[in-house]
Design a protein around this motif. Structure first.
Motif, PDB file in Angstrom:
ATOM      1  N   MET A 207      60.931 115.281  39.802  1.00 56.97           N
ATOM      2  CA  MET A 207      60.471 114.103  39.087  1.00 56.97           C
ATOM      3  C   MET A 207      61.078 112.864  39.698  1.00 56.97           C
ATOM      4  N   CYS A 208      60.708 111.725  39.177  1.00 60.03           N
ATOM      5  CA  CYS A 208      61.309 110.451  39.578  1.00 60.03           C
ATOM      6  C   CYS A 208      61.560 109.667  38.304  1.00 60.03           C
ATOM      7  N   GLY A 209      62.851 109.558  37.925  1.00 62.83           N
ATOM      8  CA  GLY A 209      63.170 108.914  36.665  1.00 62.83           C
ATOM      9  C   GLY A 209      63.909 107.605  36.790  1.00 62.83           C
ATOM     10  N   ARG A 210      64.380 107.273  37.977  1.00 60.59           N
ATOM     11  CA  ARG A 210      65.029 105.995  38.237  1.00 60.59           C
ATOM     12  C   ARG A 210      64.768 105.603  39.687  1.00 60.59           C
ATOM     13  N   TYR A 211      64.621 104.324  39.929  1.00 66.45           N
ATOM     14  CA  TYR A 211      64.499 103.838  41.303  1.00 66.45           C
ATOM     15  C   TYR A 211      64.957 102.398  41.377  1.00 66.45           C
ATOM     16  N   SER A 212      64.912 101.826  42.556  1.00 65.54           N
ATOM     17  CA  SER A 212      65.399 100.451  42.720  1.00 65.54           C
ATOM     18  C   SER A 212      64.370  99.594  43.446  1.00 65.54           C
ATOM     19  N   ILE A 213      64.373  98.324  43.087  1.00 61.62           N
ATOM     20  CA  ILE A 213      63.512  97.332  43.740  1.00 61.62           C
ATOM     21  C   ILE A 213      64.416  96.211  44.236  1.00 61.62           C
ATOM     22  N   VAL A 214      64.907  96.364  45.445  1.00 56.98           N
ATOM     23  CA  VAL A 214      65.761  95.353  46.068  1.00 56.98           C
ATOM     24  C   VAL A 214      65.103  95.017  47.398  1.00 56.98           C
ATOM     25  N   ILE A 215      64.117  94.149  47.337  1.00 56.49           N
ATOM     26  CA  ILE A 215      63.277  93.863  48.498  1.00 56.49           C
ATOM     27  C   ILE A 215      63.052  92.368  48.626  1.00 56.49           C
TER      28      ILE A 215
ATOM     29  N   LEU B 108      57.886  92.498  52.340  1.00 54.05           N
ATOM     30  CA  LEU B 108      56.575  92.772  51.759  1.00 54.05           C
ATOM     31  C   LEU B 108      55.450  92.275  52.663  1.00 54.05           C
ATOM     32  N   ARG B 109      55.580  91.055  53.137  1.00 49.78           N
ATOM     33  CA  ARG B 109      54.513  90.475  53.957  1.00 49.78           C
ATOM     34  C   ARG B 109      54.420  91.174  55.312  1.00 49.78           C
ATOM     35  N   LYS B 110      55.544  91.618  55.835  1.00 50.17           N
ATOM     36  CA  LYS B 110      55.533  92.333  57.120  1.00 50.17           C
ATOM     37  C   LYS B 110      54.880  93.704  56.982  1.00 50.17           C
ATOM     38  N   GLN B 111      55.159  94.412  55.885  1.00 51.15           N
ATOM     39  CA  GLN B 111      54.664  95.777  55.737  1.00 51.15           C
ATOM     40  C   GLN B 111      53.239  95.836  55.204  1.00 51.15           C
ATOM     41  N   PHE B 112      52.842  94.849  54.405  1.00 51.54           N
ATOM     42  CA  PHE B 112      51.523  94.892  53.792  1.00 51.54           C
ATOM     43  C   PHE B 112      50.594  93.831  54.372  1.00 51.54           C
ATOM     44  N   SER B 113      50.749  92.595  53.950  1.00 53.61           N
ATOM     45  CA  SER B 113      49.865  91.539  54.445  1.00 53.61           C
ATOM     46  C   SER B 113      50.550  90.190  54.310  1.00 53.61           C
ATOM     47  N   PRO B 114      50.388  89.313  55.308  1.00 56.90           N
ATOM     48  CA  PRO B 114      50.941  87.956  55.189  1.00 56.90           C
ATOM     49  C   PRO B 114      50.333  87.198  54.017  1.00 56.90           C
ATOM     50  N   GLN B 115      49.147  87.628  53.577  1.00 62.12           N
ATOM     51  CA  GLN B 115      48.446  86.954  52.482  1.00 62.12           C
ATOM     52  C   GLN B 115      48.739  87.569  51.116  1.00 62.12           C
TER      53      GLN B 115
ATOM     54  N   GLY C  76      57.794  97.300  36.942  1.00 59.21           N
ATOM     55  CA  GLY C  76      57.884  97.663  38.344  1.00 59.21           C
ATOM     56  C   GLY C  76      56.778  96.999  39.143  1.00 59.21           C
ATOM     57  N   LEU C  77      56.947  96.946  40.454  1.00 61.34           N
ATOM     58  CA  LEU C  77      55.981  96.300  41.340  1.00 61.34           C
ATOM     59  C   LEU C  77      54.904  97.290  41.780  1.00 61.34           C
ATOM     60  N   VAL C  78      53.658  96.881  41.629  1.00 58.50           N
ATOM     61  CA  VAL C  78      52.538  97.724  42.045  1.00 58.50           C
ATOM     62  C   VAL C  78      51.486  96.884  42.764  1.00 58.50           C
ATOM     63  N   ILE C  79      50.742  97.550  43.621  1.00 58.50           N
ATOM     64  CA  ILE C  79      49.536  96.978  44.231  1.00 58.50           C
ATOM     65  C   ILE C  79      48.389  97.887  43.799  1.00 58.50           C
ATOM     66  N   THR C  80      47.400  97.328  43.130  1.00 65.89           N
ATOM     67  CA  THR C  80      46.334  98.147  42.560  1.00 65.89           C
ATOM     68  C   THR C  80      45.063  98.114  43.396  1.00 65.89           C
ATOM     69  N   ASP C  81      44.221  99.125  43.149  1.00 64.70           N
ATOM     70  CA  ASP C  81      42.910  99.156  43.796  1.00 64.70           C
ATOM     71  C   ASP C  81      42.001  98.051  43.282  1.00 64.70           C
ATOM     72  N   ARG C  82      42.316  97.505  42.121  1.00 63.21           N
ATOM     73  CA  ARG C  82      41.524  96.413  41.564  1.00 63.21           C
ATOM     74  C   ARG C  82      41.731  95.124  42.348  1.00 63.21           C
ATOM     75  N   ASN C  83      42.954  94.911  42.827  1.00 61.86           N
ATOM     76  CA  ASN C  83      43.287  93.680  43.541  1.00 61.86           C
ATOM     77  C   ASN C  83      44.331  93.996  44.614  1.00 61.86           C
ATOM     78  N   PRO C  84      43.908  94.547  45.751  1.00 63.86           N
ATOM     79  CA  PRO C  84      44.860  95.004  46.773  1.00 63.86           C
ATOM     80  C   PRO C  84      45.597  93.891  47.508  1.00 63.86           C
ATOM     81  N   ASP C  85      45.249  92.649  47.252  1.00 59.94           N
ATOM     82  CA  ASP C  85      45.974  91.534  47.866  1.00 59.94           C
ATOM     83  C   ASP C  85      46.977  90.903  46.909  1.00 59.94           C
TER      84      ASP C  85
END
Length: 226
Positions: free
Chosen positions: A1-9, A14-21, A41-50
């Motif tokens: 399972m995954c019950g804890r994680y970290s968001i230190v970014i 983000l712009r380098k790995q995904f998109s400058p926009q 938590g941070l998500v990128i959805t299929d509804r709005n991938p940008d």
């Protein structure tokens, strides 16, 4: 399972790995060394991938009476996910990338259990396969709540000594793009949910303080016992 994680970014990562926009959340990026169920938590959805969104961790199906069920729906098992009442619609229509820098898992042993911080071995951001939902309170006068769950499956070689489950990772741009493709046939979607290759991750032990959600600082990332 995954019950804890970290968001230190950073925005640069983000712009380098995904998109400058890529559009960031309205309130910007907030560090969280100890993301726990029902937190944002941070998500990128299929509804709005940008767009990078902040959703509540713990899927709440649209048919739920209240938000309480979300605390039990932080993970979704990949096996048979397409047939499970809470996930069969989202797996077809509402998929997302869950963004992090690392996750935590506890290895059980005779003396108790030891937490580990686990992260990509290549230094990239962690991208976990997720599903999202929109839940509307019955009064109709309150804003909808957007929630998500992290999909888990069998572990790879690095994870197997620690736990028998791990997040299903989308390890490259192609798989991430396919996961967000709303026109992708279900069979192809399910084919993306497989154990990541051995060597994808690295890990090290951290302090027991990560087990308390009130603890939230850089000390949670510190290596111990070596």
């Amino acid at each position: 399972m995954c019950g804890r994680y970290s968001i230190v970014i950073t925005e640069e990562q983000l712009r380098k790995q995904f998109s400058p926009q890529l559009q960031l959340p309205m309130n910007g990026l907030v560090k969280n060394y100890n993301v726990a169920p029902t937190q944002s938590g941070l998500v990128i959805t299929d509804r709005n991938p940008d767009q990078l969104d902040l959703f509540r961790w713990g899927l709440v199906p649209f048919w739920a009476k209240d938000l309480k069920i979300g605390a039990r729906m932080i993970n979704a098992r990949s096996e048979g996910i397409e047939d499970k009442p809470s996930f069969r619609k989202p797996i077809r229509e509402r998929r997302c990338l869950v963004i992090a820098d690392s996750f935590y898992e506890w290895q059980r042993h005779d003396g108790g259990k030891t937490p580990f911080r686990i992260k990509p071995s290549d230094g990239s951001l962690l991208v976990m396969a997720g599903l999202w939902e929109q839940w509307q309170p019955k009064d109709g006068n309150t804003d909808p709540v957007f929630t998500y769950t992290i999909i888990t499956g069998a572990p790879n070689a690095e994870m197997a000594p620690i736990h028998d489950r791990m997040p299903m990772l989308l390890v490259n741009e192609a798989t991430q793009s396919h996961w967000l493709d709303r026109n992708l046939p279900l069979a192809d979607v399910l084919d993306l949910l497989h154990t990541p290759p051995d060597g994808t991750l690295e890990y090290y032990p951290v302090g027991s303080m990560v087990g308390n959600v009130r603890n939230n600082g850089p000390e949670l990332h510190e290596r111990i016992g070596e």
